[in-house]
Design an enzyme around this catalytic site. Structure first.
Site, PDB file in Angstrom:
ATOM      1  N   ASP A 303      35.469  38.968  41.088  1.00  0.00           N
ATOM      2  CA  ASP A 303      36.123  37.649  40.625  1.00  0.00           C
ATOM      3  C   ASP A 303      35.518  36.698  41.775  1.00  0.00           C
ATOM      4  OD1 ASP A 303      37.556  35.262  39.918  1.00  0.00           O
ATOM      5  OD2 ASP A 303      38.998  36.953  38.751  1.00  0.00           O
ATOM      6  N   HIS A 337      32.704  36.040  40.363  1.00  0.00           N
ATOM      7  CA  HIS A 337      32.462  34.878  39.320  1.00  0.00           C
ATOM      8  C   HIS A 337      32.041  33.558  40.362  1.00  0.00           C
ATOM      9  CE1 HIS A 337      35.714  36.626  36.550  1.00  0.00           C
ATOM     10  NE2 HIS A 337      34.718  37.063  36.415  1.00  0.00           N
TER      11      HIS A 337
END
Length: 563
Positions: A303, A337
């Site tokens: 992430d 991300h």
């Protein structure tokens, strides 16, 4: 390591010498070194005494549970005013560890702490997660309301996260998926998600805002979904004088490191790792903290890598604690991300941030700023320089005030974006988020899907952003929507297809010395009915290869003196 990385590290060495960000020293700065005043950040004051966890019955055999030994060692030092708890080489299997005032947890070379996968050892506690006050399982390693706390050494802290996390079928290869199913757990009704337990599945399917339940009210409600409420591996809340240095943190159940409402935080030379399929495995989430230095560290997670937050929606605005006075320097982020991220929980505000000399490789987005209507909060006075990026799956630079809760790649996979249009403006109030006064320079990116994406609100544009001395090679060009007072100075965008610059409802925009391939037709596209004061100065862009909407034609100056 390629030549450009070597150059970045050389620049980082100069920056660290100037700012005093070296192991063993407090972090200092002056007005001449940073665009804001960063107060001296002291290292924790730890008394010069130590004990070994082995002296309290702990065993580093990788099997014997040493929870009591850690607790007794910490308590013994706490009664004396603090000191260093030494973890010798070996594999130390344990339940939760709670740090107290003036305590340093120090891992010697070849020391590994592995947290037990017995979820009954992690009771529900009141905490903060994703910007909201809620209940979650107790963190494996935590400190709350203490002063002078440190986690140091050259060992590894492992959260045993595979026992906690759900996994989607499309995140694994066939062999990994088969191993997951054979390990136990349960599948979703459509067979595309593996859950560690029925408790987790219940929590995931009973209604949640991201990972915080929207219906649970009592402890009993939360207990029904106990396993779904995965803990942050390292939770440090309401603390003063915090140091994380040299340790490797890996395989967290959820976020890896979450300092919140802390003052004086030094993070130096750490490594944070999680599998790329690990959901919500952020590297470090710095929330509502003051005086922060994150330097010389590596993040490789599933992430966001380095993330700045300050609470969510009404709860964040009521808390009213901004994240401020932050230095990020000489860090590398792989996968995940975002490389450096602000938001989306930024309702208390983010200000006074300097990011420099970083490398992002293989992330969805490089510099990622995200929020949405309802958040409120102001992100301002952000300064970013000397950033090298490679193989960015979506955008090197992203400002999105329409964030929908998914990664940039997940959002794109759901279907093509709507064409830019004249969206209706909403009334501006305390729930309206704002991004402004952001300055970016010296950025290089090879390989991206879109060069830039600015996506402001019609009622609150992304405003006062400068990007200079930047080169981006991408599949498509830079797209700037609903933005004001944007300056691109000596920016080079090389798209594989389409125009180099797409503007929609921008005001007081200047591209000075903008470069793109010759022969693009169109090279510049301007749409929308709310454009004003657009000036583009480029040797490769002229009136013949610009496509302007009828309403924009009168407010665009190409290679002319700005009006």
């Amino acid at each position: 390591m390629n030549l450009k990385h070597v150059m970045v590290y050389a620049l980082a060495g100069v920056m660290l010498a100037a700012a005093g960000c070296r192991a063993g020293a407090a972090v200092t700065s002056s007005d001449s070194e940073l665009p804001f005043t960063l107060p001296t950040i002291p290292r924790p004051s730890i008394p010069d005494r130590s004990v070994s966890v082995a002296d309290f019955g702990g065993t580093g055999d990788g099997h014997t549970l040493s929870t009591r030994a850690f607790a007794d060692a910490i308590e013994s030092l706490a009664r004396q005013g603090g000191g260093r708890v030494v973890v010798p080489e070996g594999v130390w299997y344990t339940g939760p560890i709670v740090l107290k005032d003036n305590i340093e947890l120090h891992l010697e070379q070849n020391a590994v702490i592995v947290f037990s996968d017995d979820k009954s050892l992690y009771p529900l506690v009141e905490t903060t997660f994703e910007g909201l006050d809620t209940w979650r399982c107790q963190s494996p390693l935590s400190a709350r309301g203490v002063k002078n706390v440190a986690i140091t050494g050259h060992g590894v802290i492992d959260g045993n996260g595979d026992a906690w996390r759900a996994v989607k079928y499309d995140k694994l290869n066939p062999r990994q998926w088969k191993e997951k199913i054979s390990s136990g757990g349960v599948l979703s009704d459509d067979g595309k998600t593996w859950y560690p337990s029925e408790s987790y599945k219940f929590g995931a399917t009973s209604g949640a805002d991201q990972n915080v339940s929207t219906w649970a009210r009592t402890v009993e409600d939360f207990e029904r979904m106990h396993d779904f409420l995965r803990p942050v591996m390292v939770s440090i809340h309401h603390c003063e004088n915090v140091l994380l240095e040299d340790v490797t943190f890996q395989n967290s159940p959820c976020w890896n490191i979450h300092p919140a409402m802390c003052t004086n935080l030094i993070v130096n030379n750490i490594t944070v790792r999680c599998p790329d399929y690990a959901q919500n495995s952020d590297g470090i989430d710095v929330e509502s903290c003051r005086n922060v230095s994150v330097t010389n560290s590596h993040f490789d997670v599933g992430d966001d890598g380095i993330c700045i937050k300050s609470g969510k929606d009404q709860a964040g605005r009521d808390r009213g604690i901004p994240c401020e006075n932050i230095l990020v320097d000489n860090c590398i982020v792989f996968h995940g991300h975002g490389g450096f991220v602000v938001g989306s929980e930024m309702s208390g505000g983010v200000r006074n941030v300097k990011v420099s000399n970083c490398v992002f490789s293989g992330t969805d987005v490089g510099l990622r700023f995200k929020s949405t209507r309802g958040r409120g909060g102001v992100v301002e006075n952000i300064h970013i320089e000397n950033i090298t990026m490679n193989n960015i799956l979506q955008e090197p630079l992203l400002f999105d005030l329409f964030y929908g809760g998914k990664s940039a790649s997940e959002a794109r996979a759901e279907g093509p974006e709507a064409e830019p249009s004249d969206l209706e403006a909403k009334p501006v109030d305390e729930t309206t988020p704002a991004f402004r006064d952001i300055h970016i320079r010296n950025v290089w990116c090879r390989g991206a899907n879109r060069a830039m994406y600015f996506n402001g609100l019609p009622e609150m544009n992304v405003e006062h952003v400068t990007v200079e001395n930047t080169q981006i090679y991408a599949r498509t060009g830079a797209q700037i929507n609903e933005s004001s007072d944007v300056v691109l100075h000596n920016v080079k965008v090389i798209p594989e297809e389409g125009p180099a610059l797409l503007l929609n409802n921008v005001k007081d925009f200047t591209a000075e010395g903008f470069e793109c391939p010759a022969g693009l037709n169109p090279a510049l596209v301007v749409t929308g009915s709310r454009n004003r004061g657009i000036a583009v100065h480029s040797a490769q862009i002229g009136t013949a290869n610009a496509s302007l909407s009828k309403s924009a034609a009168g407010c665009v100056a190409i290679n002319e003196q700005s009006k």
